[in-house]
Design an enzyme around this catalytic site. Structure first.
Site, PDB file in Angstrom:
ATOM      1  N   HIS A  57      29.357 -23.619 -26.395  1.00  0.00           N
ATOM      2  CA  HIS A  57      28.968 -24.955 -25.956  1.00  0.00           C
ATOM      3  C   HIS A  57      30.233 -25.554 -25.345  1.00  0.00           C
ATOM      4  O   HIS A  57      31.083 -26.099 -26.058  1.00  0.00           O
ATOM      5  CB  HIS A  57      28.506 -25.817 -27.125  1.00  0.00           C
ATOM      6  CG  HIS A  57      27.516 -25.159 -28.045  1.00  0.00           C
ATOM      7  ND1 HIS A  57      26.250 -24.802 -27.649  1.00  0.00           N
ATOM      8  CD2 HIS A  57      27.617 -24.787 -29.349  1.00  0.00           C
ATOM      9  CE1 HIS A  57      25.607 -24.251 -28.677  1.00  0.00           C
ATOM     10  NE2 HIS A  57      26.418 -24.224 -29.704  1.00  0.00           N
ATOM     11  N   ARG A  81      28.266 -32.753 -37.248  1.00  0.00           N
ATOM     12  CA  ARG A  81      27.288 -32.989 -36.185  1.00  0.00           C
ATOM     13  C   ARG A  81      27.250 -34.460 -35.771  1.00  0.00           C
ATOM     14  O   ARG A  81      27.047 -34.782 -34.592  1.00  0.00           O
ATOM     15  CB  ARG A  81      25.901 -32.519 -36.641  1.00  0.00           C
ATOM     16  CG  ARG A  81      24.903 -32.417 -35.520  1.00  0.00           C
ATOM     17  CD  ARG A  81      23.624 -31.742 -35.965  1.00  0.00           C
ATOM     18  NE  ARG A  81      22.871 -32.550 -36.905  1.00  0.00           N
ATOM     19  CZ  ARG A  81      21.569 -32.369 -37.159  1.00  0.00           C
ATOM     20  NH1 ARG A  81      20.903 -31.392 -36.561  1.00  0.00           N
ATOM     21  NH2 ARG A  81      20.948 -33.134 -38.016  1.00  0.00           N
ATOM     22  N   TYR A 120      22.743 -27.237 -24.039  1.00  0.00           N
ATOM     23  CA  TYR A 120      21.682 -28.139 -24.499  1.00  0.00           C
ATOM     24  C   TYR A 120      21.926 -29.608 -24.165  1.00  0.00           C
ATOM     25  O   TYR A 120      21.109 -30.466 -24.503  1.00  0.00           O
ATOM     26  CB  TYR A 120      21.420 -27.978 -26.000  1.00  0.00           C
ATOM     27  CG  TYR A 120      22.558 -28.247 -26.954  1.00  0.00           C
ATOM     28  CD1 TYR A 120      22.857 -29.530 -27.380  1.00  0.00           C
ATOM     29  CD2 TYR A 120      23.296 -27.192 -27.471  1.00  0.00           C
ATOM     30  CE1 TYR A 120      23.873 -29.763 -28.286  1.00  0.00           C
ATOM     31  CE2 TYR A 120      24.310 -27.408 -28.384  1.00  0.00           C
ATOM     32  CZ  TYR A 120      24.598 -28.695 -28.793  1.00  0.00           C
ATOM     33  OH  TYR A 120      25.609 -28.919 -29.687  1.00  0.00           O
ATOM     34  N   HIS A 268      24.630 -16.651 -35.191  1.00  0.00           N
ATOM     35  CA  HIS A 268      25.125 -16.863 -36.555  1.00  0.00           C
ATOM     36  C   HIS A 268      24.451 -15.906 -37.541  1.00  0.00           C
ATOM     37  O   HIS A 268      25.106 -15.020 -38.069  1.00  0.00           O
ATOM     38  CB  HIS A 268      24.975 -18.319 -37.020  1.00  0.00           C
ATOM     39  CG  HIS A 268      25.631 -19.310 -36.139  1.00  0.00           C
ATOM     40  ND1 HIS A 268      26.974 -19.258 -35.844  1.00  0.00           N
ATOM     41  CD2 HIS A 268      25.140 -20.385 -35.462  1.00  0.00           C
ATOM     42  CE1 HIS A 268      27.282 -20.242 -35.028  1.00  0.00           C
ATOM     43  NE2 HIS A 268      26.190 -20.944 -34.779  1.00  0.00           N
ATOM     44  N   ASP A 319      31.664 -20.436 -29.471  1.00  0.00           N
ATOM     45  CA  ASP A 319      30.823 -21.501 -30.001  1.00  0.00           C
ATOM     46  C   ASP A 319      31.393 -22.896 -29.733  1.00  0.00           C
ATOM     47  O   ASP A 319      31.358 -23.390 -28.617  1.00  0.00           O
ATOM     48  CB  ASP A 319      30.575 -21.262 -31.484  1.00  0.00           C
ATOM     49  CG  ASP A 319      29.432 -22.110 -32.042  1.00  0.00           C
ATOM     50  OD1 ASP A 319      28.904 -22.963 -31.318  1.00  0.00           O
ATOM     51  OD2 ASP A 319      29.071 -21.916 -33.218  1.00  0.00           O
TER      52      ASP A 319
END
Length: 452
Positions: A57, A81, A120, A268, A319
């Site tokens: 990402h 997050r 995303y 993962h 990641d």
């Protein structure tokens, strides 16, 4: 045609000296053993196939270090997050492109030559699509163009906030699409990469918690070709929530309800039972491991010994881009297994085998499969992606063969990388990207604005 000669190269059959490469249109047309040096461009050092980065990402490179302060309660993936949601709330399209270019530049300097971008972040800060619904996909493609990074673009389908159709949280509004809007986004992403050589577009249902069974099925059915990536079983809470929702563990549910095969990459897959390990291996899917991020987030330790014993395929990815280094990802994978099992060289398969080389070659194969591209080998028909190590570096100068890779992975890391070729073009020279100054300056300007 470009005609190269390499001092030493790791070919599929092993180490070879004086390797001649004929490169045409970015692809290796022929490999010559014991080639004469006349009329060839001499590349000094130790050449490895460039490692694919199967999960990234890129925008998260900009928030590296922002979540390392302890909160009032136990910190976890779920508290991390929230930091991520706050950070992305300020990103403009220009920021997304600047951060992506900086991350891809660091990937190339760190030994990765292709990336699967699990993308995303789609919409404007208020959750509304841009006039071009694939605006931010286009920014990822522009960053790949500028840096020379090989790209597999994976637009993410994200439709809900949790298992059972939970409504999305405010911080997720830039991700959300229904199936029809996602189809338009996917078409826009394909147009965005049309001018990139050898780019691939796949699909990425974000996770079982972010899709419904019906929407997952529809997205997969619409993807006739190309890779399919999905986050799965990253967190213990995710496993518990999936059990509460369906009565099954996440990987078990996925294997029972989706056509998982060699096109799939299960990102993962940290928390597996014995049947799930066997099921992934038998399906031919790739386990997409991100050892540095998984350690940073406190996810847990992948069942590496049992999975590799079952002949499961794996690759590695950067990641969250908290640290970008191909050899460091491999080292972290092995070291996590050493800590868990209190043993050494646990991911080597037999007595006398180099742990570093075994890890590297397995990650080459699994990564190439996950990206859906002809990469990961110095062989005819493959993309001419090479990472050339400095043979005069103190950690390499007195050794040879597999010891070179062991020293690269476990000792010197990215500091021994001298030159990196993508599609036969040198994008990194003497350890620095050829466009480093401009890319760095734009990144610094973006971060000064975002964090002001």
């Amino acid at each position: 045609m470009r005609r190269l000669i390499l001092d030493h190269a790791l070919l599929p059959e092993g180490w070879v000296r004086n390797v001649g490469l004929d490169v045409e249109g970015g692809v290796i047309a022929a490999v010559h053993r014991d080639a004469p040096r006349e009329d060839r461009e001499h590349i000094t050092g130790i050449a490895l196939p460039g490692l694919p980065n199967l999960h990234s990402h890129t925008f998260q490179r900009g928030m590296a270090g922002l979540a390392e302060t302890r909160g009032p309660e136990g910190d976890s993936f779920w508290t991390w997050r929230q930091v991520m949601y706050r950070f992305l709330g300020r990103l403009t399209p220009d920021d997304v492109e600047a951060i992506a270019a900086f991350a891809m530049m660091e990937m190339l300097e760190g030994g990765f030559t292709s990336v699967a971008e699990f993308h995303y972040l789609h919409h404007d800060t208020d959750g509304r699509p841009y006039a071009d619904i694939a605006e931010l996909s286009g920014r990822i493609a522009a960053a790949a163009q500028e840096t020379g990074m090989g790209l597999t673009l994976l637009p993410v389908f994200y439709a809900q906030g949790g298992f059972g159709g939970a409504a999305p949280a405010e911080g997720q509004r830039r991700f959300i699409n229904d199936v029809e809007r996602y189809a338009r986004l996917l078409e826009g992403a394909r147009k965005a990469v049309v001018n990139l050589d050898d780019a691939v577009v796949g699909v990425a249902p974000h996770s079982l918690r972010a899709v419904t069974p019906a929407s997952l099925s529809e997205v997969v059915e619409r993807s006739r070709e190309g890779p399919i990536h999905i986050h799965v079983a990253e967190q213990v809470k995710e496993v518990e929530d999936c059990l509460a929702w369906s009565g099954h563990r996440p990987v078990a549910w996925l294997l029972d309800h989706a056509p998982v095969d060699q096109r799939w990459c299960l990102i993962h897959a940290t928390h597996l039972d014995a049947q799930e390990i066997k099921g992934i291996a038998m399906s031919g899917a790739v386990a997409g491991l991100c050892p540095i991020t998984e350690a940073n987030l406190g996810d847990g330790i992948f069942e590496g010994i049992d999975y590799t014993a079952a002949r499961g395929c794996f690759g590695v990815g950067s990641d969250s881009n908290i640290e970008i280094s191909a050899p460091a990802e491999l080292k972290q994978f092995e070291y996590s297994q050493r800590l868990k099992h209190r043993a050494r060289n646990v991911l080597a398969e037999c007595e006398g085998q180099s742990t570093g080389r075994n890890l590297y070659e397995k990650a080459l194969s699994g990564g190439a499969q996950a990206l859906g591209r002809r990469i990961g080998a110095i062989a005819a028909g493959h993309r001419a992606d090479l990472v050339v190590l400095d043979a005069d570096h103190p950690d390499l100068a007195a050794v040879s063969g597999d010891r070179w890779i062991d020293s690269y992975v476990f000792v010197a890391g990215r500091t021994v990388i001298d030159t990196v070729f993508v599609a036969g073009q040198a994008m990194v020279m003497r350890g620095r990207h050829v466009n480093r100054d401009a890319i760095r300056a734009r990144y610094v300007r973006a971060m000064n604005r975002i964090l002001a």
